[in-house]
Motif scaffolding. Sequence first.
Motif, PDB file in Angstrom:
ATOM      1  N   ALA A 178       0.835  -1.208   0.000  1.00 43.32           N
ATOM      2  CA  ALA A 178       0.000   0.000   0.000  1.00 43.32           C
ATOM      3  C   ALA A 178       0.867   1.255   0.000  1.00 43.32           C
ATOM      4  O   ALA A 178       0.605   2.193  -0.771  1.00 43.32           O
ATOM      5  N   TYR A 190      -0.334   4.922  -0.830  1.00 40.93           N
ATOM      6  CA  TYR A 190      -1.459   4.984   0.100  1.00 40.93           C
ATOM      7  C   TYR A 190      -0.971   5.042   1.542  1.00 40.93           C
ATOM      8  O   TYR A 190      -0.074   4.291   1.931  1.00 40.93           O
ATOM      9  N   GLU A 244      -3.217   4.506   3.995  1.00 42.67           N
ATOM     10  CA  GLU A 244      -4.092   3.536   4.657  1.00 42.67           C
ATOM     11  C   GLU A 244      -4.311   2.318   3.762  1.00 42.67           C
ATOM     12  O   GLU A 244      -4.638   2.460   2.578  1.00 42.67           O
ATOM     13  N   ALA A 290      -6.773   0.249   3.902  1.00 43.63           N
ATOM     14  CA  ALA A 290      -8.189   0.197   3.512  1.00 43.63           C
ATOM     15  C   ALA A 290      -8.438   0.998   2.236  1.00 43.63           C
ATOM     16  O   ALA A 290      -9.204   0.567   1.367  1.00 43.63           O
ATOM     17  N   ASP A 291      -7.805   2.154   2.103  1.00 44.03           N
ATOM     18  CA  ASP A 291      -7.962   2.968   0.896  1.00 44.03           C
ATOM     19  C   ASP A 291      -7.388   2.247  -0.322  1.00 44.03           C
ATOM     20  O   ASP A 291      -7.968   2.259  -1.401  1.00 44.03           O
ATOM     21  N   PHE A 292      -6.238   1.619  -0.138  1.00 43.56           N
ATOM     22  CA  PHE A 292      -5.615   0.828  -1.204  1.00 43.56           C
ATOM     23  C   PHE A 292      -6.564  -0.271  -1.678  1.00 43.56           C
ATOM     24  O   PHE A 292      -6.806  -0.443  -2.861  1.00 43.56           O
ATOM     25  N   GLU A 304      -9.827  -0.540  -1.258  1.00 42.39           N
ATOM     26  CA  GLU A 304     -11.045   0.023  -1.850  1.00 42.39           C
ATOM     27  C   GLU A 304     -10.820   0.406  -3.310  1.00 42.39           C
ATOM     28  O   GLU A 304     -11.651   0.128  -4.170  1.00 42.39           O
ATOM     29  N   ASP A 305      -9.676   1.005  -3.599  1.00 43.66           N
ATOM     30  CA  ASP A 305      -9.382   1.436  -4.962  1.00 43.66           C
ATOM     31  C   ASP A 305      -9.102   0.277  -5.913  1.00 43.66           C
ATOM     32  O   ASP A 305      -9.275   0.413  -7.119  1.00 43.66           O
ATOM     33  N   HIS A 306      -8.660  -0.870  -5.390  1.00 43.58           N
ATOM     34  CA  HIS A 306      -8.268  -1.985  -6.248  1.00 43.58           C
ATOM     35  C   HIS A 306      -9.182  -3.208  -6.141  1.00 43.58           C
ATOM     36  O   HIS A 306      -8.897  -4.237  -6.755  1.00 43.58           O
TER      37      HIS A 306
END
Length: 76
Positions: free
Chosen positions: A13, A18, A20, A22-24, A26-28
């Motif tokens: 990440a 990233y 976070e 979680a953001d990584f 979510e995007d993938h």
Amino acid sequence: MFNLSHPKLVKLAEAEGYAEVADFLEDHAVGSIVPAICVASDCDHTADLEPDQRAGFCEACGRASMKSGLVISGMI
């Protein structure tokens, strides 16, 4: 059960920019190609591979040790 604190997932990440995990994820989560990392203890090579990749070839160390971030996290 998801594992958002796995050290290799955190490194992946961060390598992708990233702060976070979680953001990584979510995007993938729905991509056809996703970031992967070598899970060998002495290698952190990254590459874009299939979302369900569990034993991809690492171009840096030559082992079949590449895993997608989605697999490491437990999403797949």
